[in-house]
Design a protein around this motif. Structure first.
Motif, mmCIF file in Angstrom:
data_model
loop_
_atom_site.group_PDB
_atom_site.id
_atom_site.type_symbol
_atom_site.label_atom_id
_atom_site.label_comp_id
_atom_site.label_asym_id
_atom_site.label_seq_id
_atom_site.Cartn_x
_atom_site.Cartn_y
_atom_site.Cartn_z
ATOM 1 N N ASP A 169 -29.014 -26.368 -13.838
ATOM 2 C CA ASP A 169 -29.649 -26.870 -14.929
ATOM 3 C C ASP A 169 -28.688 -26.692 -16.137
ATOM 4 O O ASP A 169 -27.811 -25.953 -16.047
ATOM 5 C CB ASP A 169 -30.757 -25.994 -15.285
ATOM 6 N N SER A 170 -28.852 -27.173 -17.386
ATOM 7 C CA SER A 170 -28.093 -27.108 -18.548
ATOM 8 C C SER A 170 -28.805 -27.162 -19.726
ATOM 9 O O SER A 170 -29.820 -28.003 -20.026
ATOM 10 C CB SER A 170 -26.967 -28.534 -18.544
ATOM 11 N N VAL A 171 -28.623 -26.190 -20.730
ATOM 12 C CA VAL A 171 -29.193 -26.268 -21.799
ATOM 13 C C VAL A 171 -28.762 -27.288 -22.890
ATOM 14 O O VAL A 171 -29.510 -27.399 -23.898
ATOM 15 C CB VAL A 171 -29.212 -24.849 -22.691
ATOM 16 N N GLU B 63 -26.343 -32.296 -13.353
ATOM 17 C CA GLU B 63 -27.004 -31.364 -14.208
ATOM 18 C C GLU B 63 -28.388 -31.953 -14.753
ATOM 19 O O GLU B 63 -28.543 -33.019 -15.028
ATOM 20 C CB GLU B 63 -26.429 -31.183 -15.450
ATOM 21 N N ILE B 64 -29.428 -30.853 -14.694
ATOM 22 C CA ILE B 64 -30.780 -31.239 -15.076
ATOM 23 C C ILE B 64 -31.227 -30.651 -16.503
ATOM 24 O O ILE B 64 -30.857 -29.339 -16.562
ATOM 25 C CB ILE B 64 -31.699 -31.106 -14.234
ATOM 26 N N GLY B 65 -31.941 -31.160 -17.363
ATOM 27 C CA GLY B 65 -32.649 -30.382 -18.282
ATOM 28 C C GLY B 65 -33.766 -29.321 -17.856
ATOM 29 O O GLY B 65 -34.186 -29.384 -16.635
ATOM 30 N N GLU C 267 -32.885 -40.124 -18.749
ATOM 31 C CA GLU C 267 -34.271 -39.410 -19.040
ATOM 32 C C GLU C 267 -35.304 -39.833 -18.231
ATOM 33 O O GLU C 267 -35.857 -41.131 -18.075
ATOM 34 C CB GLU C 267 -34.487 -39.460 -20.537
ATOM 35 N N ILE C 268 -36.093 -38.943 -17.414
ATOM 36 C CA ILE C 268 -37.146 -39.420 -16.773
ATOM 37 C C ILE C 268 -38.453 -38.388 -17.238
ATOM 38 O O ILE C 268 -37.962 -37.443 -17.790
ATOM 39 C CB ILE C 268 -37.041 -39.187 -15.220
ATOM 40 N N PHE C 269 -39.524 -38.959 -16.863
ATOM 41 C CA PHE C 269 -40.845 -37.992 -17.374
ATOM 42 C C PHE C 269 -41.367 -37.784 -15.881
ATOM 43 O O PHE C 269 -42.124 -38.331 -15.249
ATOM 44 C CB PHE C 269 -41.623 -38.910 -18.021
#
Length: 687
Positions: free
Chosen positions: A400-402, A357-359, A422-424
């Protein structure tokens, strides 16, 4: 269909071109005009039974060919009408002139213009607009559809062949609506040309009749105008059918079945509307001067249709909910109707083996149109894991996940969260391999896969970080490395029933006798899977599956102990294990246990749930692990890849403690070393 279909079509198109030049007889004209009507009716009916517009992808070309065909017929019929006059032998045109419009050329002209106006202004104009809008929206939606297909393929949900087929469908759909936009212009031009041809024929007929055949103006108008109008009707009716087909095809983008089924299902889905409409028609028939019999008949039929639809609706709803209603009976108020939740129960209980799951901030990394390659990296990870572990992992679903932070991702195995990081996306990760003392300006963090000290830096700091000795990677690489290490660490959990079936079927295609002999005659499938899972726990690849099955066939009838079978398989795989334990110099650099320590541990070993364990004081086992870790560190400082080596009798129990406390370290037995392996004992542990 014949293999000569393309030849027949080519000859047919060539004949149409020749028809513009060569004269034909009356009976041939009749045959060709009847063929035109037949093809037009066929196209209309096919259009009504289509479920998807692209199922008739050749329709724009058909419109073009039929348009040219009708123009050729117009030329051929005009030639015959003007040459033969009263002696014209075209029975189809005469039938339309005499029977359809009653031999009155004025009525014929009116009917002809009505048909042309309906076709040109109503049908063709609407179809042209729909095709234009559909083409524009289809082209706009192409990138999203392509991205969706790529996402499903990279996640392993669909095969490469299925992905290729879907991409081809998207391309065909875009090409089809683009071609339909152009084909509508053909139909429009056909209507305009028909009007012009009629006027030319009427004027030409009057001139020929009066000047060449010395006919009166009225007689010439009667003969030539009637034949011309008949010719126009013969041409316009097939043109109207094709134009209607065009409108049907482009206006049914959301349909799921044939036109008849869609209309009847959707118009009868609200019984109350039918019954109210029928009642209104009945009242109008009874209380107004409108024809009573016709109004009552139509009203009664509409009410009856509404009543039958109301009886069918509860049964249909019950079937959709998973229940059933006896034929002809509707559920009574208060009866228990199956819960809607049961219809999606399979979705509730089904979980993917691996899920990511990704933001929302990471969505661009997965969007190919924005340059993202996250899904391709997931595919590469699956292939890498398959090569290393020897089995194909089930598709990895990325969604994706809210509920997550914008730049956060979560890795789940069997529905449970295993890791989060958490990645940027717009930064690089500078990792300290352990030898860099100088800090670099950036966002401090820990590298997720190996726990190294790291900093998120900007692009312009890349060279500075490298100069200091940092290892610099981009955000997708951080994710891919993290995912790879998670899958390696939890390899045993990834070998589920579905993966096991794929593994067995793959071997069955190569060596069916091995599979048939072992399963289920000697061992049950779940027992074989337990053996393979134990091997994966200890980082042993399953690539040499035939040898594993051969060993299980040899020993499966002698013992049912999973521990003993795993030990036998490991010894059989000693060549593979030896190779995986070698350092770059070709030697196996090992940390061994002293004989006294092995004997002490052997005395405390017991069996629990078919696993060998040590019944030993926790403080003592802690000291042993610390001593092993210290020795391993010394070997690693020399630049070697170390392993722990001991006798086969205690190897399983020893591995349980070592792997738990010192991940990524192999514990091997002396018996698992190949005869020609270069083994070098670097340290001996004695507590």
């Amino acid at each position: 269909m014949s293999k000569y279909d393309d030849i027949f079509v080519a000859i047919g198109v060539l004949f149409i071109v020749l028809l513009l030049i060569l004269p034909i007889s009356g009976w041939a004209l009749d045959l060709l005009q009847i063929l035109d009507i037949t093809i037009s009716v066929l196209v209309l009916l096919v259009a009504m039974y289509l479920k998807r517009a692209v199922d008739l992808s050749s329709f724009p070309t058909i419109v073009l060919v039929l348009t040219i065909y009708r123009v050729a017929l117009n030329v051929a019929s005009t030639r015959l009408i003007l040459l033969q006059g009263k002696n014209f032998q075209g029975h189809v045109i005469r039938a339309f002139g005499d029977f359809v419009v009653g031999g009155n050329y004025v009525v014929g002209i009116v009917v002809f213009f009505i048909l042309v106006i309906v076709q040109f202004i109503v049908i063709t104009k609407g179809a042209e607009r729909i095709a234009e809008v559909a083409a524009r929206f289809t082209l706009d939606a192409m990138p999203g559809k392509q991205m969706s297909i790529d996402a499903d393929y990279n996640a392993g949900i669909i095969t490469e062949e299925e992905a290729r087929r879907r991409r081809e469908e998207v391309r065909r759909e875009a090409d089809f609506y683009g071609a339909m936009d152009g084909a509508s212009k053909f139909v429009r031009g056909d209507a305009i040309s028909s009007i012009i041809i009629v006027f030319i024929n009427i004027i030409g007929g009057l001139i020929i009749g009066v000047l060449m055949h010395h006919m009166g103006a009225g007689e010439a108008a009667q003969v030539y105008t009637l034949l011309t109008v008949g010719d126009g009707l013969v041409t316009q009716i097939p043109a109207l059918l094709v134009s209607t087909s065009s409108g049907i095809i482009v206006s049914r983008a959301a349909s799921t079945s044939s036109l008849g089924k869609d209309i009847l299902r959707e118009l009868s889905q609200e019984p109350r509307a039918l019954m109210i409409t029928g009642a209104a028609i009945l009242l109008l028939g009874i209380f107004t001067p409108l024809p009573t019999i016709s109004m009552v008949l139509v009203g009664f039929l509409t009410v009856a249709l509404g009543y039958m639809s109301s009886r069918a609706t509860p049964r249909k709803e019950a079937e959709e909910l998973g229940g059933s209603v006896p034929s002809g009976e509707a559920p009574h108020p208060g009866e228990n109707v199956p819960s809607p939740g049961t219809m999606d129960i399979s979705d509730i209980i089904t979980t993917d083996t691996v899920e990511v799951e990704i933001g929302y901030g990471l969505i661009p990394l997965a969007d190919r149109s924005q340059g993202g390659d996250l899904l391709e990296r997931v595919t590469m990870v699956r292939k890498q894991i398959a090569h290393e572990l020897g089995f194909m992992l089930s598709p990895i679903r990325v969604r994706d996940s809210v509920l997550l932070k914008p730049n956060e991702y979560v890795i789940k195995i069997l529905g449970s969260e295993i890791a989060k990081y958490e990645i940027f996306p717009n930064r690089l990760l500078a990792m300290n391999p352990g030898m860099v003392e100088e800090k670099i300006e950036g966002i401090p963090t820990k590298e997720p896969a190996f726990g190294l000290e790291a900093f998120w830096i900007t692009e312009d700091q890349r060279e500075t970080a490298r100069g200091l000795g940092y290892t610099v990677v981009d955000a997708p690489s951080v994710f891919a490395t993290h995912l790879t290490e998670i899958l390696r660490e939890h390899a045993a959990e990834l070998l589920g029933r579905k993966e096991m079936e794929m593994l067995i079927e793959g071997l069955r295609e190569k060596i069916p006798s091995l599979v048939n002999e072992l399963i289920p005659g000697i061992m049950k499938e779940h027992m074989v899977r337990k053996v393979l899972q134990r091997l994966l726990e200890e980082k042993v690849s399953l690539r040499n599956l035939p040898l594993i099955f051969e060993t299980l066939i040899e020993n499966g009838e002698k013992t049912s102990s999973i521990s003993e079978l795993v030990q036998k398989v490991r010894i059989a795989l000693k060549r593979q294990i030896s190779e995986s334990a070698k350092s770059d110099d070709g030697y196996v650099h090992a940390v061994a246990l002293s004989q006294a320590l092995e004997e002490k541990l052997m005395e405390t070993m017991t069996i629990s749930e078919d696993r060998k364990i040590f019944s030993i004081n926790p403080d003592l086992i802690s000291k042993i692990i610390d001593a092993i870790a210290s020795s391993l560190k010394k070997v690693m400082e020399k630049g070697h890849y170390p392993v722990v080596i001991c006798s086969a009798s205690i190897r399983e129990a020893m591995a349980r403690y070592v792997i738990k406390n010192i991940p990524k370290i192999q514990v091997v037995a002396y018996e698992e070393m190949a005869d020609d392996v270069k083994l070098k004992i670097e340290e001996i542990v004695n507590v």
